[in-house]
Motif scaffolding. Structure first.
Motif, PDB file in Angstrom:
ATOM      1  N   GLN A  89      25.663  42.357  38.666  1.00  0.00           N
ATOM      2  CA  GLN A  89      26.360  43.635  38.545  1.00  0.00           C
ATOM      3  C   GLN A  89      27.675  43.571  39.320  1.00  0.00           C
ATOM      4  OE1 GLN A  89      25.475  46.223  36.715  1.00  0.00           O
ATOM      5  NE2 GLN A  89      23.648  45.162  35.968  1.00  0.00           N
ATOM      6  N   GLN A  90      28.742  43.979  38.714  1.00  0.00           N
ATOM      7  CA  GLN A  90      30.033  43.981  39.365  1.00  0.00           C
ATOM      8  C   GLN A  90      30.545  45.408  39.478  1.00  0.00           C
ATOM      9  OE1 GLN A  90      32.593  41.396  37.165  1.00  0.00           O
ATOM     10  NE2 GLN A  90      31.438  39.550  37.670  1.00  0.00           N
ATOM     11  N   SER A  91      31.247  45.629  40.568  1.00  0.00           N
ATOM     12  CA  SER A  91      31.730  46.979  40.828  1.00  0.00           C
ATOM     13  C   SER A  91      32.907  47.332  39.915  1.00  0.00           C
ATOM     14  CB  SER A  91      32.151  47.108  42.300  1.00  0.00           C
ATOM     15  OG  SER A  91      33.123  46.129  42.616  1.00  0.00           O
ATOM     16  N   THR A  92      33.645  46.307  39.464  1.00  0.00           N
ATOM     17  CA  THR A  92      34.767  46.553  38.584  1.00  0.00           C
ATOM     18  C   THR A  92      34.475  45.973  37.204  1.00  0.00           C
ATOM     19  OG1 THR A  92      35.831  44.501  39.295  1.00  0.00           O
ATOM     20  CG2 THR A  92      36.406  46.512  40.495  1.00  0.00           C
TER      21      THR A  92
ATOM     22  N   PRO B  61      30.161  38.313  23.767  1.00  0.00           N
ATOM     23  CA  PRO B  61      31.372  38.618  24.535  1.00  0.00           C
ATOM     24  C   PRO B  61      31.553  37.757  25.782  1.00  0.00           C
ATOM     25  CG  PRO B  61      29.714  40.330  24.822  1.00  0.00           C
ATOM     26  CD  PRO B  61      29.227  39.449  23.725  1.00  0.00           C
ATOM     27  N   ASN B  62      30.490  37.097  26.242  1.00  0.00           N
ATOM     28  CA  ASN B  62      30.579  36.297  27.463  1.00  0.00           C
ATOM     29  C   ASN B  62      30.400  34.809  27.192  1.00  0.00           C
ATOM     30  OD1 ASN B  62      30.883  38.600  29.193  1.00  0.00           O
ATOM     31  ND2 ASN B  62      28.689  38.976  28.956  1.00  0.00           N
ATOM     32  N   ASP B  63      30.787  34.362  26.020  1.00  0.00           N
ATOM     33  CA  ASP B  63      30.649  32.958  25.649  1.00  0.00           C
ATOM     34  C   ASP B  63      31.876  32.188  26.125  1.00  0.00           C
ATOM     35  OD1 ASP B  63      30.351  30.489  24.470  1.00  0.00           O
ATOM     36  OD2 ASP B  63      29.785  31.267  22.506  1.00  0.00           O
ATOM     37  N   ALA B  64      31.656  31.220  27.006  1.00  0.00           N
ATOM     38  CA  ALA B  64      32.770  30.433  27.547  1.00  0.00           C
ATOM     39  C   ALA B  64      33.518  29.687  26.453  1.00  0.00           C
ATOM     40  CB  ALA B  64      32.241  29.439  28.586  1.00  0.00           C
ATOM     41  N   GLU B  65      32.789  29.262  25.404  1.00  0.00           N
ATOM     42  CA  GLU B  65      33.447  28.503  24.337  1.00  0.00           C
ATOM     43  C   GLU B  65      34.442  29.359  23.560  1.00  0.00           C
ATOM     44  OE1 GLU B  65      33.265  25.470  24.383  1.00  0.00           O
ATOM     45  OE2 GLU B  65      31.491  25.195  25.626  1.00  0.00           O
ATOM     46  N   LEU B  66      34.194  30.653  23.459  1.00  0.00           N
ATOM     47  CA  LEU B  66      35.143  31.535  22.779  1.00  0.00           C
ATOM     48  C   LEU B  66      36.403  31.715  23.624  1.00  0.00           C
ATOM     49  CD1 LEU B  66      32.817  34.283  21.255  1.00  0.00           C
ATOM     50  CD2 LEU B  66      33.730  32.229  20.173  1.00  0.00           C
TER      51      LEU B  66
ATOM     52  N   GLN C 132      41.828  31.349  33.284  1.00  0.00           N
ATOM     53  CA  GLN C 132      41.562  31.781  34.653  1.00  0.00           C
ATOM     54  C   GLN C 132      40.610  32.964  34.691  1.00  0.00           C
ATOM     55  OE1 GLN C 132      42.665  29.876  37.249  1.00  0.00           O
ATOM     56  NE2 GLN C 132      41.133  31.124  38.317  1.00  0.00           N
ATOM     57  N   THR C 133      40.735  33.861  33.716  1.00  0.00           N
ATOM     58  CA  THR C 133      39.806  34.996  33.643  1.00  0.00           C
ATOM     59  C   THR C 133      38.383  34.502  33.416  1.00  0.00           C
ATOM     60  OG1 THR C 133      41.548  36.426  32.740  1.00  0.00           O
ATOM     61  CG2 THR C 133      39.259  37.145  32.444  1.00  0.00           C
ATOM     62  N   ALA C 134      38.222  33.488  32.568  1.00  0.00           N
ATOM     63  CA  ALA C 134      36.897  32.916  32.336  1.00  0.00           C
ATOM     64  C   ALA C 134      36.315  32.356  33.638  1.00  0.00           C
ATOM     65  CB  ALA C 134      36.968  31.829  31.277  1.00  0.00           C
ATOM     66  N   LEU C 135      37.135  31.637  34.392  1.00  0.00           N
ATOM     67  CA  LEU C 135      36.646  31.082  35.661  1.00  0.00           C
ATOM     68  C   LEU C 135      36.319  32.190  36.650  1.00  0.00           C
ATOM     69  CD1 LEU C 135      38.848  27.921  36.352  1.00  0.00           C
ATOM     70  CD2 LEU C 135      36.752  28.162  35.019  1.00  0.00           C
ATOM     71  N   ASP C 136      37.152  33.224  36.688  1.00  0.00           N
ATOM     72  CA  ASP C 136      36.899  34.341  37.599  1.00  0.00           C
ATOM     73  C   ASP C 136      35.583  35.039  37.276  1.00  0.00           C
ATOM     74  OD1 ASP C 136      39.295  33.798  38.828  1.00  0.00           O
ATOM     75  OD2 ASP C 136      40.417  35.375  37.780  1.00  0.00           O
ATOM     76  N   GLN C 137      35.194  35.001  35.991  1.00  0.00           N
ATOM     77  CA  GLN C 137      33.938  35.619  35.563  1.00  0.00           C
ATOM     78  C   GLN C 137      32.778  34.629  35.559  1.00  0.00           C
ATOM     79  OE1 GLN C 137      34.256  37.970  31.943  1.00  0.00           O
ATOM     80  NE2 GLN C 137      36.360  38.522  32.389  1.00  0.00           N
ATOM     81  N   GLN C 138      32.994  33.448  36.140  1.00  0.00           N
ATOM     82  CA  GLN C 138      31.961  32.402  36.201  1.00  0.00           C
ATOM     83  C   GLN C 138      31.530  31.936  34.823  1.00  0.00           C
ATOM     84  OE1 GLN C 138      31.131  31.198  39.348  1.00  0.00           O
ATOM     85  NE2 GLN C 138      32.759  32.619  39.940  1.00  0.00           N
ATOM     86  N   LEU C 139      32.450  31.939  33.879  1.00  0.00           N
ATOM     87  CA  LEU C 139      32.184  31.437  32.528  1.00  0.00           C
ATOM     88  C   LEU C 139      32.777  30.037  32.431  1.00  0.00           C
ATOM     89  CD1 LEU C 139      33.124  34.632  30.455  1.00  0.00           C
ATOM     90  CD2 LEU C 139      30.871  33.944  31.305  1.00  0.00           C
ATOM     91  N   GLN C 140      31.919  29.033  32.555  1.00  0.00           N
ATOM     92  CA  GLN C 140      32.388  27.656  32.575  1.00  0.00           C
ATOM     93  C   GLN C 140      31.615  26.819  31.569  1.00  0.00           C
ATOM     94  OE1 GLN C 140      32.368  25.906  36.484  1.00  0.00           O
ATOM     95  NE2 GLN C 140      33.227  27.730  37.460  1.00  0.00           N
ATOM     96  N   SER C 141      32.294  25.818  31.023  1.00  0.00           N
ATOM     97  CA  SER C 141      31.659  24.830  30.167  1.00  0.00           C
ATOM     98  C   SER C 141      32.489  23.566  30.255  1.00  0.00           C
ATOM     99  CB  SER C 141      31.596  25.315  28.711  1.00  0.00           C
ATOM    100  OG  SER C 141      32.879  25.287  28.109  1.00  0.00           O
TER     101      SER C 141
END
Length: 381
Positions: A21-24, A227-232, A254-263
């Protein structure tokens, strides 16, 4: 390549991905796209993807009714129907709708999973999916390398009430459409993931054809389901880099990395962008993330191949060596390492590595290919 089915009675405990859960509210992928650069085009609807011809639907439902009278459960009935009807299907790289797959009698694993789901929809059979990593499939375009995974379908047995029995896990049938040696389980997947994979595969194909409006349209559609697929995020960033909007491309990565979406794909292609814009600190940061990411042997082979394509042979060798340490019983990393040693001019090592690959390889056709490579090396020694 003919289609083979693997039937397993499954009783698996699968891990689910958790989200913090994120506050923002995190930025969505669609909010990051530079929409002024593209025109939205029509793409196939979800209904079209799973639609079957009326005649085929009637044949299948009649078959199900007859099999139910023999006491078979729907998961076994569907498996039997697929095995009986599609044993002559062949592998083809295109991602197709259920109707297209049926008409052409070929398709990739996503196409066959879609066709299976189309039948399951007719009888309200519950399904699940597993994503697997096997031999890397490369589609090279400039500095771009795609690595493809494949899906397996789980057909769940219907729930049965039994007061004397406690069930902790769901029994059912696992269908592997194109089983390959050395496959590794990546994680569980959902119906929504399957739909997103259909659209993202088409987007990747459109990218190779430089049809950027189609890529954009398919990405938006895929994002609705995952919506949270790193490949997209990765595909979207590549799309913007292709039309020289590097600012938006970096923002997406960078937004993907900030959201911990990595591949592996995302990090590798972000590194290409970082090198392109000359940001050495970012390159080092991405290298650190690549080093920290747990990888299965085929991901390591893919990473090594990517490094070799860019001329970084020492780094490529390091990744392939790690793949061999993790899976010394696979022929593939020895072949990959043989290529690198050959490029480095070490023909003796390349020869020895190909011999090791031949000793490990069980496929006769692959052994013949390795033998031809060995003969070529001997002619240069």
């Amino acid at each position: 390549m003919k289609l083979y089915f693997s039937l397993l009675l499954i009783c698996l405990l699968t891990a689910c991905k958790s989200t913090e859960q994120q506050s923002t509210v995190a930025p969505t992928l669609t909010s990051l796209l530079n929409h002024t650069l593209f025109e939205l085009q029509q793409v196939p609807s979800e209904q079209v993807i799973f639609q079957l011809p009326n005649d085929e639907a009637k044949i299948f439902l009649s078959y199900v009714e007859n099999q139910r009278q023999d006491g078979l459960t729907d998961d076994i009935i569907l498996y039997n129907y697929i095995e009986r009807s599609f044993s002559n299907f062949s592998y083809h790289g295109d991602t197709l709708t259920a109707e297209q797959t049926l008409e052409l009698s070929h398709g990739n694993c996503i196409s066959l999973a879609i066709l299976t789901q189309a039948y399951a929809n007719l009888i309200d059979l519950e399904t699940g999916f597993q994503e697997m990593t096997s031999q890397p499939v490369y589609a090279k375009e400039g500095n771009l390398v795609f690595v493809a995974n494949h899906f397996r379908t789980k057909l769940y047995s219907p729930f049965t009430e039994d007061e004397d029995q406690i069930t902790f896990i769901r029994p059912g049938v696992l269908i592997d459409y194109f089983p390959s040696r050395g496959s590794f389980y990546v994680g569980s997947a959902s119906y929504e993931d399957l739909i997103a994979k259909y659209y993202s595969n088409l987007a990747a194909d459109a990218l190779l054809e430089n049809d950027y409006n189609q890529v954009y349209s398919l990405l938006i559609k895929a994002n609705q389901y995952a919506p949270n697929d790193a490949e997209l995020f990765n595909l979207a960033a590549i799309l913007h880099r292709r039309i020289n909007d590097k600012t938006t491309s970096q923002l997406i990565y960078q937004t993907a990395l900030d959201q911990q979406l990595q591949s592996l794909n995302l990090l590798s292609n972000y590194k290409v962008l970082a090198e392109d814009i000359g940001n050495e600190m970012l390159v080092e940061q991405i290298n650190s993330l690549l080093g920290a990411q747990e990888k299965d042997p085929y991901e390591l082979i893919a990473l090594g191949e990517t490094e070799a394509l860019s001329g970084r042979l020492m780094s490529a060798k390091k990744h392939i060596d790690e793949a061999i340490n993790k899976a010394p019983y696979l022929a593939d990393p020895y072949v990959a390492l043989a290529k690198i040693r050959y490029q480095q001019g070490n023909l003796n090592d390349a020869h020895k590595l190909l011999k090791q690959a031949m000793d490990l390889e069980r496929d006769h056709q692959q052994r013949s290919i390795y033998a031809a490579k060995l003969a070529a090396i001997r002619s240069h020694q």
